[in-house]
Structure formats: structure tokens, C-alpha cells
Design a protein around this motif. Sequence first.
Motif, PDB file in Angstrom:
ATOM      1  N   THR A  75      10.229  -9.766  14.155  1.00  0.00           N
ATOM      2  CA  THR A  75      10.545 -10.043  12.755  1.00  0.00           C
ATOM      3  C   THR A  75       9.541 -11.043  12.185  1.00  0.00           C
ATOM      4  OG1 THR A  75      12.064 -11.823  13.314  1.00  0.00           O
ATOM      5  CG2 THR A  75      13.001  -9.595  13.181  1.00  0.00           C
ATOM      6  N   ALA A  76       9.760 -11.444  10.949  1.00  0.00           N
ATOM      7  CA  ALA A  76       8.775 -12.293  10.270  1.00  0.00           C
ATOM      8  C   ALA A  76       8.447 -13.543  11.080  1.00  0.00           C
ATOM      9  CB  ALA A  76       9.296 -12.666   8.888  1.00  0.00           C
ATOM     10  N   ARG A  77       9.438 -14.065  11.773  1.00  0.00           N
ATOM     11  CA  ARG A  77       9.133 -15.304  12.496  1.00  0.00           C
ATOM     12  C   ARG A  77       8.182 -15.054  13.668  1.00  0.00           C
ATOM     13  NH1 ARG A  77      13.907 -19.037  14.111  1.00  0.00           N
ATOM     14  NH2 ARG A  77      14.774 -18.211  12.218  1.00  0.00           N
ATOM     15  N   ILE A  80       4.898 -15.621  12.121  1.00  0.00           N
ATOM     16  CA  ILE A  80       4.655 -17.065  11.942  1.00  0.00           C
ATOM     17  C   ILE A  80       4.235 -17.679  13.280  1.00  0.00           C
ATOM     18  CG2 ILE A  80       5.697 -19.282  11.319  1.00  0.00           C
ATOM     19  CD1 ILE A  80       7.754 -17.707   9.621  1.00  0.00           C
ATOM     20  N   PHE A 102      12.924 -22.974   5.241  1.00  0.00           N
ATOM     21  CA  PHE A 102      11.846 -22.336   5.986  1.00  0.00           C
ATOM     22  C   PHE A 102      10.663 -23.273   6.250  1.00  0.00           C
ATOM     23  CE2 PHE A 102      14.599 -18.858   4.829  1.00  0.00           C
ATOM     24  CZ  PHE A 102      14.790 -18.328   6.094  1.00  0.00           C
ATOM     25  N   LEU A 105      11.514 -24.388   9.485  1.00  0.00           N
ATOM     26  CA  LEU A 105      11.152 -23.404  10.521  1.00  0.00           C
ATOM     27  C   LEU A 105       9.668 -23.547  10.900  1.00  0.00           C
ATOM     28  CD1 LEU A 105      11.794 -20.938  12.312  1.00  0.00           C
ATOM     29  CD2 LEU A 105      11.215 -19.485  10.361  1.00  0.00           C
ATOM     30  N   VAL A 148       5.175 -22.592   3.129  1.00  0.00           N
ATOM     31  CA  VAL A 148       5.954 -21.415   2.744  1.00  0.00           C
ATOM     32  C   VAL A 148       5.614 -21.115   1.284  1.00  0.00           C
ATOM     33  CG1 VAL A 148       8.302 -20.531   2.404  1.00  0.00           C
ATOM     34  CG2 VAL A 148       7.810 -22.059   4.325  1.00  0.00           C
ATOM     35  N   GLY A 150       7.399 -18.499  -0.910  1.00  0.00           N
ATOM     36  CA  GLY A 150       8.726 -18.458  -1.537  1.00  0.00           C
ATOM     37  C   GLY A 150       9.741 -18.876  -0.497  1.00  0.00           C
ATOM     38  N   THR A 152      13.128 -18.742   0.581  1.00  0.00           N
ATOM     39  CA  THR A 152      14.321 -17.956   0.279  1.00  0.00           C
ATOM     40  C   THR A 152      15.575 -18.822   0.165  1.00  0.00           C
ATOM     41  OG1 THR A 152      13.278 -16.638   1.993  1.00  0.00           O
ATOM     42  CG2 THR A 152      15.145 -15.654   0.889  1.00  0.00           C
ATOM     43  N   ASP A 177       3.309 -18.618   4.744  1.00  0.00           N
ATOM     44  CA  ASP A 177       4.396 -17.681   5.052  1.00  0.00           C
ATOM     45  C   ASP A 177       4.825 -16.993   3.755  1.00  0.00           C
ATOM     46  OD1 ASP A 177       6.773 -16.409   5.657  1.00  0.00           O
ATOM     47  OD2 ASP A 177       7.916 -18.238   6.035  1.00  0.00           O
ATOM     48  N   THR A 179       6.819 -14.223   3.710  1.00  0.00           N
ATOM     49  CA  THR A 179       7.883 -13.289   4.090  1.00  0.00           C
ATOM     50  C   THR A 179       8.703 -12.834   2.890  1.00  0.00           C
ATOM     51  OG1 THR A 179       8.079 -14.404   6.212  1.00  0.00           O
ATOM     52  CG2 THR A 179       9.948 -13.037   5.549  1.00  0.00           C
ATOM     53  N   ALA A 180       9.051 -13.784   2.040  1.00  0.00           N
ATOM     54  CA  ALA A 180      10.029 -13.477   0.989  1.00  0.00           C
ATOM     55  C   ALA A 180       9.391 -13.034  -0.318  1.00  0.00           C
ATOM     56  CB  ALA A 180      10.905 -14.695   0.754  1.00  0.00           C
ATOM     57  N   GLN A 202      11.294  -6.751   5.383  1.00  0.00           N
ATOM     58  CA  GLN A 202      12.670  -6.519   4.930  1.00  0.00           C
ATOM     59  C   GLN A 202      13.039  -7.114   3.584  1.00  0.00           C
ATOM     60  OE1 GLN A 202      11.752  -8.657   7.351  1.00  0.00           O
ATOM     61  NE2 GLN A 202      13.196 -10.313   7.678  1.00  0.00           N
ATOM     62  N   LYS A 203      12.027  -7.592   2.834  1.00  0.00           N
ATOM     63  CA  LYS A 203      12.353  -8.175   1.517  1.00  0.00           C
ATOM     64  C   LYS A 203      11.754  -7.260   0.440  1.00  0.00           C
ATOM     65  CE  LYS A 203      13.342 -12.253   3.780  1.00  0.00           C
ATOM     66  NZ  LYS A 203      14.598 -12.947   3.907  1.00  0.00           N
TER      67      LYS A 203
HETATM   68  C1  PLP Z   1      10.497 -17.467   3.837  1.00  0.00           C
HETATM   69  C2  PLP Z   1      10.981 -16.924   5.131  1.00  0.00           C
HETATM   70  N1  PLP Z   1      10.273 -17.135   6.234  1.00  0.00           N
HETATM   71  C3  PLP Z   1      10.649 -16.671   7.427  1.00  0.00           C
HETATM   72  C4  PLP Z   1      11.800 -15.941   7.579  1.00  0.00           C
HETATM   73  C5  PLP Z   1      12.208 -15.451   8.942  1.00  0.00           C
HETATM   74  O1  PLP Z   1      12.214 -14.072   8.945  1.00  0.00           O
HETATM   75  P1  PLP Z   1      12.838 -13.194  10.124  1.00  0.00           P
HETATM   76  O2  PLP Z   1      14.303 -13.365  10.042  1.00  0.00           O
HETATM   77  O3  PLP Z   1      12.382 -11.793   9.766  1.00  0.00           O
HETATM   78  O4  PLP Z   1      12.254 -13.652  11.403  1.00  0.00           O
HETATM   79  C6  PLP Z   1      12.578 -15.668   6.454  1.00  0.00           C
HETATM   80  C7  PLP Z   1      13.829 -14.902   6.566  1.00  0.00           C
HETATM   81  O5  PLP Z   1      14.644 -14.832   5.680  1.00  0.00           O
HETATM   82  C8  PLP Z   1      12.163 -16.171   5.195  1.00  0.00           C
HETATM   83  O6  PLP Z   1      12.863 -15.941   4.090  1.00  0.00           O
END
Ligand code: PLP
Length: 417
Positions: A75-77, A80, A102, A105, A148, A150, A152, A177, A179-180, A202-203
Motif C-alpha cells: 500500500t501507499a506506506r 513511503i 501522516f 507517519l 505530506v 495532502g 487526509t 507523499d 497518496t491522497a 485507492q484515492k
Molecule cells: C497522506 C497519506 N499518506 C499515507 C497513507 C497510507 O496509505 P496506505 O494505507 O495505503 O498504506 C495514507 C492513507 O490514508 C494517506 O492518506
Amino acid sequence: MNAIVPETFQELDPSPRLIMGPGPVDVYPRVLRAMSVPMLGQFDPEFTEYMNEIMALYRQVYQTQNQWTFLINGTARAGIEACLGSLVSCGDKVLVPRFGRFGYLLTEIAQRVGGDVVNLDAEWGTVFETDRICDAIRKERPRVVALVHGDTSTTMAQPLEGISAVCQEVDALLYVDTTATLCGMPIPVDDLQLDAVSTGLQKCMSGPPGTSPITINERAAAVINNRKHIEGGIRPDDYVAGNGPKIISNYLDLGMLMDYWSPKRLNHHTESTSMLYAARECARVILEEGLEAGFARHERASRALRSGLQAMGLELFGDQTNSMTNITGILIPKACGDGEGVRSQMLHDFSIEIGTSFGHLAGVIWRIGTMGYVCRKSNVLRCVNALDAVLRRHGFDAPANAGVDAVLDVYAGDSNG
Ligand SMILES: Cc1ncc(COP(=O)(O)O)c(C=O)c1O
């Protein structure tokens, strides 16, 4: 000993939902179809050609010429971790500006790979003045800045202009990042001179979670190549290890992944075939619409949704000049407590999912996503209409029809809704 009773459960039959939370969201039907086409062997020339096509498609999505544009399985992480784990060596200073969950994260991941992290904090619901980030870069002189775009969790988007130039002044790499926001908001990677960028499907790309498209430029690739270590058993005869410290993860080692995605096709993991098919179709759908048209569609849907929510008497969360244009934060009205009753009724009576948030925003805001395939007039109307009815049953009376009328007004005369 208890006998094991065979249990095969029911055939999968998930309820048809309208997923309007912060992601994942409904997947494009074309993408679901692409995931059901037959497997190919990972060295089948047809498959390696699909890998090349992925690289070409995602260069367009990321608006970059970067050779190294490919998928990280996970997944997105995972994307990262691949970027930060390959760019940050033990003891390297990493600057992580945080304005939501995030950012924490990125901090966590940078620390786990040995980075010496310095944080800069902004109140959740706001973003940083660019100068604040630039001043911190000049003061701290980090090896990597991890940001980051956006977040989320707060629905805020950090403007990225002007940051890379200062990173270059101090020879820092800039990782972002996305992802969003990728495909929901403009992120022209080359114009912004971002060194490494990752995302998830997935966004705004409306794919399933499970693969992470990334792109890295030559500055970042040079750092990675200096840490190059090829695992035993597949080393070519002319192999010379890089001078820098070995990347700690094997699975997420961008040096080895670059060899796998290059014409060398040096074996690494077995590429996740169905996810590659999904990522390919996501990019094709998005590029056929056109990036600019997609950004406009997301901006219009958010504007319509926000107008509807405000007409109902709801209060939007956060600094509206820097909010993401694909997820809307709403303060939960006092009458609705922590908002879980409303979310539950939205799901069970209307089959619409909306989200809450994390940390001190859990039970304080709802988050409604208008992303990818979901980002359409009919869905904004369905959501606002359902919310109007549900809120009434939870003690919050909105002026009758005001929300739907306001949404229709924004879309009035717009046939592309
Ligand atoms: C900005 C952002 N970064 C990272 C992630 C982590 O993504 P994943 O759950 O696909 O690993 C998300 C998940 O919502 C996110 O919104």
C-alpha cells in the motif's frame, strides 16, 4: 482433541456501497475488469512490456521525465518506506514538517530507518507558510526533507512551490507523499523539482489499495546507487557494491528495484501481476480524461459539496484557502455527539460511507471524499440528500432542501458533472 469442522463460508457478496470516506473509494469498473485478465510469467516479454508501459503511463501521471517511475508492491506506506528507507541512511538528519497524522507517519518511518528527525509542527487544520519551512531547511541543513502534500487526516494541502530551491541550496533531497492528492490536485513533479514522490491507488486514482507508484529523479537515484547492494545468488559478474551504507530493507530496496525495472530485469520479488494490471488501467482512465479535466472535476465536486453542507448550516473544518479539493472536513454539530450515529445510519440505511478522523479530531470532524470514480454530481447529491435526512433524525435540522439546491446551483449549466 477437537475435530476441525470444515467451514467454507459464503461466496463473497459485498453490499454495493457508495464509498465517500477519505479512501479507499469505489474502483473504476474498467480497473476491476483489468484485474481479472489472465496471469503472465514475470519474464514473459508481454509482461515486461506491460512494466515498460506502466513506467511510461506514470511519467505522464506524475508529469515527469524521470526514468525511475515504477511500482512498489504494497500500500501507499510501502512506497513511503521504499523512498525514505533508500534515501535516509542511519544518522542522516531528516526534516519532517507535520500538519496532521501522516506527518507523524513520515516521522515514524524516517526514525525507523535510522534518521535523526527534526519536526516542525503546524496546528491541525492549517498548513505552513512556505517561508517557515524554508527557514527551517536553511537552519537545520537536513539530508532529506519529507513532506505530506495532502494530509487526509485534516483535509489540508501544503503548497509545494518554492521548497525545492531551498533544499537544493543546502543539498537536501525533497520527498513528498502524494497518496491522497495525486490526480485530484495538480502536482507537476518536474516543475516543482521534487526528488522523490510516492502515492497509492485507492484515492483519486480509484484503484484498489495494494501497489504504490513512485517516481525518483537523478539526484535521488545517485544517492540510491551509492548504496547499491545486490543480493547473493543473482549478482552479475561485473558487480561492485556501492560505497554507502546498505539499505536496511531487502523488499523495499530501491537500488535492487531499479535493476528489476530496468532492461537488466535483475530478479527481485515477483511483481504483483493483478495489481500491475489495475495500476495500468487506473492510469489509462485518468489520462484519457486528461489530468486538467480531472483536477477541475475534483475541484467542482468539492465546491458543490461544501456549498451544500454550508447551506445546511454545517461548519467546514480548517483553513479553507488551503484545503484539499478532494476531501472535505466538517465539524460534527454538537447535537450529533461524536458523529458515529450519523455515520452508522448513513452506512446502514443509505449504503454511503463517510469517515471521521484520527487523534484529537476523532469524533470531532467528519471527512467526505469526492475522489476518482466517486467524484460526480450524482454522488454529491446522493450524499448531501442522505445527510440531510440522517441529520434530522440526530437532532440537527437543516433548512429543507437547502443542501441539494446549493449543490445543483454549483453544477447548474455544467453538463460534465
Ligand atoms: C497522506 C497519506 N499518506 C499515507 C497513507 C497510507 O496509505 P496506505 O494505507 O495505503 O498504506 C495514507 C492513507 O490514508 C494517506 O492518506
